[in-house]
Write a protein that holds these residues in place. Sequence first.
Motif, mmCIF file in Angstrom:
data_model
loop_
_atom_site.group_PDB
_atom_site.id
_atom_site.type_symbol
_atom_site.label_atom_id
_atom_site.label_comp_id
_atom_site.label_asym_id
_atom_site.label_seq_id
_atom_site.Cartn_x
_atom_site.Cartn_y
_atom_site.Cartn_z
ATOM 1 N N TYR A 120 0.935 -1.288 0.076
ATOM 2 C CA TYR A 120 0.124 0.127 -0.085
ATOM 3 C C TYR A 120 0.760 1.223 0.072
ATOM 4 N N ILE A 121 2.063 1.136 0.651
ATOM 5 C CA ILE A 121 2.650 2.501 0.714
ATOM 6 C C ILE A 121 3.130 3.144 -0.471
ATOM 7 N N VAL A 122 3.568 2.224 -1.415
ATOM 8 C CA VAL A 122 4.019 2.774 -2.563
ATOM 9 C C VAL A 122 3.018 2.705 -3.758
ATOM 10 N N GLN A 123 2.607 3.802 -4.450
ATOM 11 C CA GLN A 123 1.569 3.899 -5.082
ATOM 12 C C GLN A 123 1.334 2.807 -6.066
ATOM 13 N N SER A 124 2.482 2.569 -6.960
ATOM 14 C CA SER A 124 2.380 1.517 -8.183
ATOM 15 C C SER A 124 2.096 0.262 -7.360
ATOM 16 N N ASN A 125 2.093 -0.068 -6.305
ATOM 17 C CA ASN A 125 1.711 -1.404 -5.899
ATOM 18 C C ASN A 125 0.294 -1.798 -5.390
ATOM 19 N N ARG A 126 -0.530 -0.496 -5.196
ATOM 20 C CA ARG A 126 -1.645 -0.644 -4.541
ATOM 21 C C ARG A 126 -2.838 -1.410 -5.350
ATOM 22 N N GLY A 127 -2.504 -1.923 -6.471
ATOM 23 C CA GLY A 127 -3.367 -2.846 -7.038
ATOM 24 C C GLY A 127 -3.649 -4.070 -6.308
ATOM 25 N N TYR A 128 -2.592 -4.246 -5.744
ATOM 26 C CA TYR A 128 -2.389 -5.867 -4.832
ATOM 27 C C TYR A 128 -3.561 -5.325 -3.704
ATOM 28 N N SER A 129 -3.411 -4.100 -2.919
ATOM 29 C CA SER A 129 -4.140 -3.724 -1.829
ATOM 30 C C SER A 129 -5.538 -4.067 -2.235
ATOM 31 N N VAL A 130 -5.967 -3.193 -3.321
ATOM 32 C CA VAL A 130 -7.483 -2.837 -3.468
ATOM 33 C C VAL A 130 -7.913 -4.196 -3.978
ATOM 34 N N SER A 131 -7.144 -5.120 -4.852
ATOM 35 C CA SER A 131 -7.669 -6.297 -5.416
ATOM 36 C C SER A 131 -8.121 -7.256 -4.230
ATOM 37 N N CYS A 132 -7.263 -7.253 -3.044
ATOM 38 C CA CYS A 132 -7.656 -8.165 -1.942
ATOM 39 C C CYS A 132 -8.859 -8.051 -1.308
ATOM 40 N N SER A 133 -9.032 -6.665 -0.988
ATOM 41 C CA SER A 133 -10.147 -6.169 -0.307
ATOM 42 C C SER A 133 -11.492 -6.601 -1.404
ATOM 43 N N ARG A 134 -11.397 -6.301 -2.630
ATOM 44 C CA ARG A 134 -12.389 -6.477 -3.637
ATOM 45 C C ARG A 134 -12.800 -7.990 -3.488
ATOM 46 N N LYS A 135 -11.671 -8.850 -3.178
ATOM 47 C CA LYS A 135 -11.975 -10.290 -3.330
ATOM 48 C C LYS A 135 -12.951 -10.675 -1.908
ATOM 49 N N LYS A 136 -12.779 -10.047 -1.096
ATOM 50 C CA LYS A 136 -13.683 -10.119 0.318
ATOM 51 C C LYS A 136 -14.826 -9.729 0.119
ATOM 52 N N PHE A 137 -15.010 -8.377 -0.578
ATOM 53 C CA PHE A 137 -16.429 -7.719 -0.740
ATOM 54 C C PHE A 137 -17.378 -8.771 -1.749
ATOM 55 N N GLU A 138 -16.510 -9.382 -2.595
ATOM 56 C CA GLU A 138 -17.292 -10.400 -3.561
ATOM 57 C C GLU A 138 -17.868 -11.621 -2.961
ATOM 58 N N SER A 139 -17.027 -11.983 -1.984
ATOM 59 C CA SER A 139 -17.270 -13.249 -1.341
ATOM 60 C C SER A 139 -18.454 -12.982 -0.237
ATOM 61 N N MET A 140 -18.358 -11.742 0.162
ATOM 62 C CA MET A 140 -19.340 -11.695 1.229
ATOM 63 C C MET A 140 -20.674 -11.053 0.884
ATOM 64 N N LYS A 141 -20.821 -10.628 -0.520
ATOM 65 C CA LYS A 141 -21.836 -10.387 -1.010
ATOM 66 C C LYS A 141 -23.211 -10.886 -0.959
ATOM 67 N N PRO A 142 -23.140 -12.279 -1.095
ATOM 68 C CA PRO A 142 -24.626 -13.197 -1.076
ATOM 69 C C PRO A 142 -24.918 -13.211 0.422
ATOM 70 N N TYR A 143 -24.196 -12.714 1.449
ATOM 71 C CA TYR A 143 -24.867 -12.787 2.672
ATOM 72 C C TYR A 143 -25.461 -11.458 3.120
ATOM 73 N N ALA A 194 -1.752 -14.221 -0.391
ATOM 74 C CA ALA A 194 -2.497 -12.992 -0.986
ATOM 75 C C ALA A 194 -1.798 -12.734 -2.281
ATOM 76 N N ALA A 195 -0.308 -12.633 -1.919
ATOM 77 C CA ALA A 195 0.605 -12.358 -3.400
ATOM 78 C C ALA A 195 0.374 -13.189 -4.426
ATOM 79 N N ALA A 196 0.420 -14.483 -4.123
ATOM 80 C CA ALA A 196 0.384 -15.371 -5.125
ATOM 81 C C ALA A 196 -0.981 -15.430 -6.113
ATOM 82 N N GLU A 197 -2.047 -14.616 -5.432
ATOM 83 C CA GLU A 197 -3.092 -14.691 -6.117
ATOM 84 C C GLU A 197 -3.032 -13.550 -7.156
ATOM 85 N N PHE A 198 -2.224 -12.514 -6.879
ATOM 86 C CA PHE A 198 -2.174 -11.321 -7.778
ATOM 87 C C PHE A 198 -0.888 -10.880 -8.319
ATOM 88 N N TYR A 199 0.248 -11.642 -7.984
ATOM 89 C CA TYR A 199 1.461 -11.246 -8.523
ATOM 90 C C TYR A 199 2.051 -12.766 -9.065
#
Lengths: 357, 237, 352, 110
Positions: free
Chosen positions: A229-252, B32-37
């Motif tokens: 998260y700290i470095v801007q160009s890496n933040r795709g990882y960060s948002v994608s992890c959260s997104r995965k959680k949102f998608e998974s909790m959606k049906p509930y 988590a890293a293996a999922e996206f990288y």
Amino acid sequence: MLEEGKKRIWAEYQKAVPDNNYYFVRSCIRQTFFPGSEQAFIRIIRNELGKDIYETPYHTTCTGIGYHSDIIPFETTMTVVARQFALMTEAGYSNYIPSCITSFGLYTEVLETWHHFPEIEAHIRENLWKATKREFKIPDNLSHPSDIFYHFRKNIAEKAKYSLVDIESGQPLNVVEHIGCHYSKMFPGKGIGGAEYPCVLIGMIEAWGGNAIDYPERRHCCGFGFRQYIVQSNRGYSVSCSRKKFESMKPYQPDLILTNCPGCPMFLDRWQYVISEIEGKTYGKNNQGIPVFTYEELAGLILGYDPWELGLQLHQIDCEPLLKKMGIKYNPSEKYLGYNREYIGKPEITKNLFHCC
Amino acid sequence: MTQYFKTLQEDIRFREGLSACINCGTCTAICAAAEFYQYDPRQIVDIVQSRNELEIEELLKSDTIWYCGECMSCKTRCPRGNTPGLVIMALRTLSQDSGLFIESEKGRQQLAIKRTIGEWILKTGYCVSPELINPEMHPEQGPVWKWEIDNIRTLMKKMGANYQGDGPGALRKIPEEALSELKSIFDITGATQRFEKIENDSSKKAEEMGLKLTDGLDNPYMQYIYKHNSQNHHNNQ
Amino acid sequence: MNKKVVVVVGGGIAGIEASAFLSYMGFEVVLVEKENTLGGHVLNWEKLFPTMRYGSEVLDFLLQGISPKVNVYTCCEVNSISKKEHQFFVELSNGENFISDAVLVTTGYDLFDARIKEEYGYGIYENVFTSADLEMIFTAKKTLLTKQNKVPLKIGFVHCVGSRDEKVGNVYCSKVCCVTAVKQSIEIKQIYPDSEIYCFYMDLRMYGMHFEHLYKEAQEKYGVHFIRGRLSECFENVDKSILVKVEDTLTGRPLKMNVDILVLMVGFVPRKSTKKIADLIGLENGRNGFFKTKDQHTLTNVSNIPGVFFAGCCTSPKTITNTITDARAAASTIASYLLHHEIDKRTINLAP
Amino acid sequence: MSFGFNILKDRQIDFDTNDLSLARFLSLYEPSFRLCISCGGCTATCIANHHSGLSLRKIFILINRGITADIKHELDNCMLCGKCVIACPRGVNTRGLILKISELTKNSEI
């Protein structure tokens, strides 16, 4: 899901939580993003539960974020931790309560390291003495504030003015919990409920009238990932992890996400906004988003504290639909008032997320 | 003859993190890293335990070791009691100590972390604080954050924080004595030295890449490492 | 001269077969079993690998050896054993006492309690079964369905549950689970030819005669899929199917899959009573909690106490075939001990 | 608006959505395809592997996981020498399978 199975595991992972005399240490992220939560913790401990809690201005970061983004050597971190313990010792306390989960995990790691390698502890004591002329005692107890709220969850429930119930239907709210990774994944025995089915937040949810729901990506990291998260160009990882959680909790159809980590509530809140901007996709009913609360914000709410003193206006996801659902009385016009009740303007309206006012 | 494996073994985290790996993939399955990288902690551990110095050197120069988010989910599960996350931390330490971190896009980012988190610790006593999360560098923080920063004093007071004040409380000003103790801990335990190493190696790399590097965050090299993404990290095949 | 007496503790297949041989050799045998019937775990296994023969057929064969000359005490446990000179004084829970010249311990094993692997959700997620549950369904001639009474179309098998796992304290291989998974996969394919079956494994240990053949048949004839990766965690979906997470180590990528039923291949652990019996007579336990044999290669039925012997799974996980062989070996070892054969005096430098 | 990063696609192999049609076809067309145990004997003996990195073991696995986009391109390196048939301990008709996969991928541009 068979609840008895979980209860059996919960019974196995119950740790000792002290009843009083807490030495409180601030969190870098929480005081920045959720200052109202730390304030609410102290207020509830002192005023509602009548306990002694102390903090000193001299304490600092534990360096956890720096350590886990690899710019701080382990030896430095251990010595800083030793200094924090020294301040506790000097203040005459022995129950160490770090507000942050990264810290909680790091303190645990350091204590385990010293326990298994006494020569490292001795070396760190030398370092500390050289650098600060301080000495320390190992805390008798290391507990996270969420452990303490879990411990007193029923006392808090007794004083509550509201509960986690939809006042129209009378049904309990569906609450999803998110536990910070460093709470118990590294040392399962140090967390209430263990690593696989922690019950530290579930205990609060159930005691306060809600329905704790379990969903497939519950254990997944929110995606902070320190450098990710700290470095801007890496933040795709960060948002994608959260997104995965949102998608998974959606049906509930969760009404609320409850967290005990410093970063997680901020990320789970902000990434909903980012996803809505990038993909036009929103979660929750009517594009409202899913509100994300800290356990103190939630405790404060059910105790009848003012949502704007708790800091709910600092969330990107509006909390008002949930407050209405719970029947919480609040003054909508005070949301945008400063300390002296002066109007301070509103945040810019976002494109795809619902805004209440 | 390089001695990477030997140096790794001197790191307590490495010794605790790796006995013998059986390549079962339990770690990668929930990483988590293996999922996206393009990342597989099992393979990294396998390379390291092979003790092949050349391959370890390749790792130290690569983007690979910088993909981990240090969530430590791998520690909970390994049937051999290993922690790939700790192995990664030891590799990252070695990559910086040996100066090889500047050879990869993700490794070079250590300077950005040093100049933000690292310097903020010594300046404020905390890893982060509001005035350092500049809305321009953090657009993802959304309009609410910009509004908060614009009204920081009155909002913090409303929340009960002691913003930049004396005495205890959230966001207080940490006393000078405490900051100087922190600095002397950094000096005698290797953090200062690591900071200098990151700075020096980065200067060399900046020169080699023809990008200007001056103090602070607003210079071409810093902006480049902070923002550049070659997009070579996520191959889905 | 009085007839020599042997007390056999445990009426599973090892105890049965050893008792049979010892009685036909002319010894008086007291066989003690704590359940109400002889047979042990084999009673719960429907068909056996690799032949697909019924377990009951094997048991019937073995029980033919139990003549009236064997004194069988079911629903009975050993309360105490003490040794004086060369004789053992054995007290049973039914109050009877025996003086015996040798004791054979055939107490077997317990199945690993799958609930200990918390991340696999046994006892929490409704459609997570164990290999033993599956076998009970087969033995009772019930139909295999999900807990929601649906025909399972995708089934996952998890190898090494409670075996080769430091997290649960069991570092050894349980030997029979790999081939049992293959056997059970085939059985499910025979019931539901349209189902898809996935086995998640670290190594496939097809060491027994014909095991590899069964494995090949599972692939070729039945199309069972094998994915090399240890299951990391699973989770119950909203529709009660199970989401599994594993690394496909051969492609080096994480893999997820929803299955209707997940079967955990539970391994062997030392029987709970092992420790109790060890304490009664001072037997040594090995590092893994099974009884320690005097030597790993040669004195495999011999304990640290002269006159006390072992057979079957109380010393290590074994197949049925190996257990029966081991029981016979124990019988002949005991005979040479009781009859003071020269062969009983052989020595070896004990392995560390 | 641009945040300076993108939402990433998941790298997980998803067995609920992947396209296993090629694997299913090959299992019926040449049942020995099912017998591969990923031992790597074919790859170790493969001449093309030395200059192009071609790995039949990997290709078979990828087909079984429904990841078929790059297979045609990789198989172009095969010289059809048939050494892999001799090396295979499970009697998989590797050469026959390569021919069939090439033909199918050429026609349908999988």
